[in-house]
Design a protein around this motif. Structure first.
Motif, PDB file in Angstrom:
ATOM      1  N   PHE A   1      -5.673  61.416  55.512  1.00 56.14           N
ATOM      2  CA  PHE A   1      -5.842  59.892  55.618  1.00 56.14           C
ATOM      3  C   PHE A   1      -5.665  59.119  54.243  1.00 56.14           C
ATOM      4  N   THR A   2      -6.259  59.900  53.279  1.00 48.11           N
ATOM      5  CA  THR A   2      -6.406  59.358  51.985  1.00 48.11           C
ATOM      6  C   THR A   2      -4.730  59.250  51.287  1.00 48.11           C
ATOM      7  N   LEU A   3      -4.280  60.222  51.463  1.00 46.16           N
ATOM      8  CA  LEU A   3      -2.912  60.432  50.744  1.00 46.16           C
ATOM      9  C   LEU A   3      -1.861  59.760  51.708  1.00 46.16           C
ATOM     10  N   GLU A   4      -2.226  59.344  52.972  1.00 46.50           N
ATOM     11  CA  GLU A   4      -1.448  58.453  53.584  1.00 46.50           C
ATOM     12  C   GLU A   4      -1.469  57.091  53.129  1.00 46.50           C
ATOM     13  N   CYS A   5      -2.716  56.545  52.756  1.00 47.55           N
ATOM     14  CA  CYS A   5      -2.871  55.490  52.280  1.00 47.55           C
ATOM     15  C   CYS A   5      -2.413  55.212  50.968  1.00 47.55           C
ATOM     16  N   LEU A   6      -2.388  56.261  50.128  1.00 44.97           N
ATOM     17  CA  LEU A   6      -1.841  56.115  48.710  1.00 44.97           C
ATOM     18  C   LEU A   6      -0.177  55.975  48.916  1.00 44.97           C
ATOM     19  N   GLY A   7       0.435  56.679  49.983  1.00 46.05           N
ATOM     20  CA  GLY A   7       1.809  56.500  50.093  1.00 46.05           C
ATOM     21  C   GLY A   7       2.279  55.362  50.516  1.00 46.05           C
ATOM     22  N   HIS A   8       1.448  54.402  50.726  1.00 44.91           N
ATOM     23  CA  HIS A   8       1.952  53.139  51.070  1.00 44.91           C
ATOM     24  C   HIS A   8       2.232  52.126  49.976  1.00 44.91           C
TER      25      HIS A   8
ATOM     26  N   THR B   1      -6.711  46.603  56.755  1.00 43.91           N
ATOM     27  CA  THR B   1      -5.614  47.501  56.103  1.00 43.91           C
ATOM     28  C   THR B   1      -5.540  47.528  54.896  1.00 43.91           C
ATOM     29  N   ILE B   2      -5.183  46.402  54.446  1.00 43.77           N
ATOM     30  CA  ILE B   2      -4.737  46.306  52.734  1.00 43.77           C
ATOM     31  C   ILE B   2      -5.862  46.673  51.990  1.00 43.77           C
ATOM     32  N   ASN B   3      -7.026  46.170  52.214  1.00 41.39           N
ATOM     33  CA  ASN B   3      -8.446  46.689  51.593  1.00 41.39           C
ATOM     34  C   ASN B   3      -8.407  48.169  51.595  1.00 41.39           C
ATOM     35  N   ARG B   4      -8.331  48.434  52.842  1.00 40.38           N
ATOM     36  CA  ARG B   4      -8.639  50.012  53.031  1.00 40.38           C
ATOM     37  C   ARG B   4      -7.518  50.959  52.172  1.00 40.38           C
ATOM     38  N   ARG B   5      -6.360  50.643  51.889  1.00 37.67           N
ATOM     39  CA  ARG B   5      -5.514  51.108  50.972  1.00 37.67           C
ATOM     40  C   ARG B   5      -5.701  51.001  49.697  1.00 37.67           C
ATOM     41  N   MET B   6      -6.347  49.813  49.251  1.00 41.67           N
ATOM     42  CA  MET B   6      -6.770  49.436  47.986  1.00 41.67           C
ATOM     43  C   MET B   6      -7.895  50.373  47.450  1.00 41.67           C
ATOM     44  N   THR B   7      -8.676  50.488  48.594  1.00 43.69           N
ATOM     45  CA  THR B   7      -9.827  51.416  48.111  1.00 43.69           C
ATOM     46  C   THR B   7      -9.604  52.803  47.828  1.00 43.69           C
TER      47      THR B   7
ATOM     48  N   THR C   1       0.089  66.434  41.237  1.00 40.98           N
ATOM     49  CA  THR C   1      -0.400  67.581  40.424  1.00 40.98           C
ATOM     50  C   THR C   1      -1.865  67.808  40.299  1.00 40.98           C
ATOM     51  N   HIS C   2      -2.831  66.635  40.397  1.00 43.15           N
ATOM     52  CA  HIS C   2      -4.141  66.510  40.293  1.00 43.15           C
ATOM     53  C   HIS C   2      -5.008  66.321  41.389  1.00 43.15           C
ATOM     54  N   TYR C   3      -4.833  65.153  42.124  1.00 41.77           N
ATOM     55  CA  TYR C   3      -5.520  64.405  42.799  1.00 41.77           C
ATOM     56  C   TYR C   3      -5.362  65.155  44.358  1.00 41.77           C
ATOM     57  N   ALA C   4      -4.278  65.360  44.764  1.00 46.23           N
ATOM     58  CA  ALA C   4      -3.842  65.920  46.137  1.00 46.23           C
ATOM     59  C   ALA C   4      -4.520  67.336  46.195  1.00 46.23           C
ATOM     60  N   PRO C   5      -4.373  68.223  45.419  1.00 48.15           N
ATOM     61  CA  PRO C   5      -5.151  69.669  45.462  1.00 48.15           C
ATOM     62  C   PRO C   5      -6.712  69.513  45.464  1.00 48.15           C
ATOM     63  N   TRP C   6      -7.129  68.517  44.711  1.00 53.81           N
ATOM     64  CA  TRP C   6      -8.543  68.243  44.717  1.00 53.81           C
ATOM     65  C   TRP C   6      -9.047  67.610  46.096  1.00 53.81           C
ATOM     66  N   LEU C   7      -8.365  66.707  46.602  1.00 51.20           N
ATOM     67  CA  LEU C   7      -8.582  66.055  48.002  1.00 51.20           C
ATOM     68  C   LEU C   7      -8.448  67.165  49.035  1.00 51.20           C
ATOM     69  N   ARG C   8      -7.433  68.125  48.836  1.00 50.62           N
ATOM     70  CA  ARG C   8      -7.717  69.126  49.906  1.00 50.62           C
ATOM     71  C   ARG C   8      -8.543  70.175  50.118  1.00 50.62           C
ATOM     72  N   ALA C   9      -9.116  70.337  48.787  1.00 51.15           N
ATOM     73  CA  ALA C   9     -10.322  71.468  48.792  1.00 51.15           C
ATOM     74  C   ALA C   9     -11.461  70.735  48.749  1.00 51.15           C
ATOM     75  N   ASN C  10     -11.706  69.453  48.722  1.00 56.78           N
ATOM     76  CA  ASN C  10     -13.225  68.759  48.780  1.00 56.78           C
ATOM     77  C   ASN C  10     -13.320  67.584  49.699  1.00 56.78           C
ATOM     78  N   ARG C  11     -12.225  67.204  50.365  1.00 54.06           N
ATOM     79  CA  ARG C  11     -12.381  65.981  51.396  1.00 54.06           C
ATOM     80  C   ARG C  11     -11.810  66.183  52.561  1.00 54.06           C
ATOM     81  N   ARG C  12     -12.547  66.005  53.829  1.00 51.14           N
ATOM     82  CA  ARG C  12     -11.914  66.361  55.090  1.00 51.14           C
ATOM     83  C   ARG C  12     -10.934  65.410  55.666  1.00 51.14           C
ATOM     84  N   GLY C  13     -11.063  64.108  55.061  1.00 48.24           N
ATOM     85  CA  GLY C  13     -10.248  62.957  55.434  1.00 48.24           C
ATOM     86  C   GLY C  13      -8.966  63.087  54.515  1.00 48.24           C
ATOM     87  N   TRP C  14      -8.612  64.129  53.972  1.00 48.84           N
ATOM     88  CA  TRP C  14      -7.720  64.099  52.688  1.00 48.84           C
ATOM     89  C   TRP C  14      -6.400  63.465  53.114  1.00 48.84           C
TER      90      TRP C  14
END
Length: 391
Positions: A121-128, A161-167, A106-119
């Motif tokens: 990858f970030t959503l992929e990390c969160l999906g784990h 890899t674990i630390n990257r997803r935690m970040t 609802t909140h984070y994904a729309p903001w990422l798509r509008a403001n981050r080029r690597g959105w």
């Protein structure tokens, strides 16, 4: 105005919208749009922030004057008693009842798509994070995350890899906290990062013999293929440019007179435009390549390294690059290692770490300090200062 059904019916729209305050309930306003639409609003000053707030109540036809006044009166009373806007309080309560996955969608994904080029990858990390995302922010505990970390290690995932997803998870929680979507980050300062191998030991750069073999193989290949690879490799080794930025270079990005390379914001990892110098090797490589890719004095493409058609940039270099390394007899050296080689060679030549940071276009000095152990300058300068004590 003393609002009555008669007085309101006589209000006419103007070229710009305007608000009319009620003379009985000072916080009640009627907004009149140029289209003639009329809407009830409540205005007030927040008791904590002291900011002037405006909240929409309802369209004129949905509430009578008496109902609008009662609504505004009750609304201000709640703000005064609780010190919090009722609508904000309701939203916070709703967010606390939502799962982390719902908050992300609802909140984070729309903001990422509008403001981050690597959105992506970030959503992929969160999906784990799987089951952890089915919990609300109040339900998520440190034990849940520690269990998740242990399971990933059992599955053979690397600590990096674990630390990257935690970040990525912490970034989301901090983002939501900053915007009052959640009350606080339940993991902040409570989850330890997995111990990683010393990055300085993993820095890969070319030995003198490897460099000689690489350049020889590159020259031999270029005599036969006459394609982009020699230019791309020489520019990478002599500028430290990231692969993504390199392949998206356009001829207009090169300032031939000043011998500078403009890196456009949309091609940069951090999203900020930068300018870096071109030394003699990189400049000659680009000059020779321009001659090859020019017809009747005009480049065949606006891109320095065009792809399958002149209208698109080159997408990948994997197969030619791996074949080149095989011919040169070089192992464990990725394309990105040329960026490490650029920084490492500068450090070993005594270039100060701040200059290297600027050339690498790093946002944080911590990213550049991994090359500091290769520089004899900072240690020699520090110890030489002691000599003055013994004159």
């Amino acid at each position: 105005m003393n609002f009555t059904e008669t007085s309101i019916s006589k209000i006419q729209p103007q070229e710009a919208r305007y608000d009319i305050p009620d003379d009985k309930i000072k916080s009640l306003y009627l907004r009149v749009e140029p289209s003639g639409v009329k809407t009830w609003y409540v205005y007030y000053r927040h008791p904590v922030t002291r900011r002037r707030m405006r909240r929409k109540i309802a369209p004129l036809e949905q509430l009578t004057v008496a109902q609008a006044r009662e609504y505004a009166k009750n609304y201000i009373a709640k703000v005064t008693l609780t010190g919090e806007d009722p609508i904000d309080a309701a939203k916070k309560q709703q967010n606390r009842a939502a799962t982390l996955q719902e908050l992300i969608d609802t909140h984070y994904a729309p903001w990422l798509r509008a403001n981050r080029r690597g959105w992506k990858f970030t959503l992929e990390c969160l999906g784990h994070f799987g089951e952890c995302l089915t919990k609300t922010v109040d339900e998520l505990t440190v034990l849940d995350i520690e269990k998740w970390q242990a399971e990933r290690k059992t599955e053979g995932h690397k600590n990096a890899t674990i630390n990257r997803r935690m970040t990525a998870l912490n970034a989301f929680l901090n983002w939501a906290t900053k915007r009052d979507i959640i009350p606080q980050n339940p993991l902040r300062g409570r989850v330890e990062r997995q111990r990683e191998t010393d990055f300085a030991r993993k820095i890969r750069y070319l030995s003198p013999d490897e460099r000689t073999r690489l350049l020889a193989a590159l020259k031999k290949r270029d005599a036969k293929e006459r394609d982009y690879l020699r230019t791309a490799v020489l520019v990478s080794l002599n500028t430290g440019i990231r692969k993504g930025s390199l392949l998206k270079l356009e001829w207009d990005d090169i300032n031939w007179n000043l011998k500078r390379l403009h890196l456009r914001a949309e091609t940069m990892k951090a999203g900020y435009a930068r300018t870096i110098p071109l030394n003699k090797v990189a400049l000659k490589a680009l000059t020779d390549w321009r001659k090859r890719t020019t017809e009747s004095g005009v480049p065949i493409s606006s891109y320095v390294f065009p792809g399958q058609s002149p209208a698109i940039p080159l997408k990948d270099t994997k197969k030619p690059w791996n074949n080149l390394l095989k011919r040169a007899g070089i192992k464990n050296f990725s394309w990105h290692c040329m960026r490490h080689d650029f920084a490492s060679q500068l450090a070993m030549m005594g270039v100060d770490i701040l200059t290297i940071k600027e050339l690498l276009c790093h946002e944080n000095i911590k990213m550049t300090l991994v090359y500091a152990h290769l520089s004899p300058l900072h240690t020699a300068t520090a110890t030489n200062r002691l000599a003055a004590l013994y004159k």
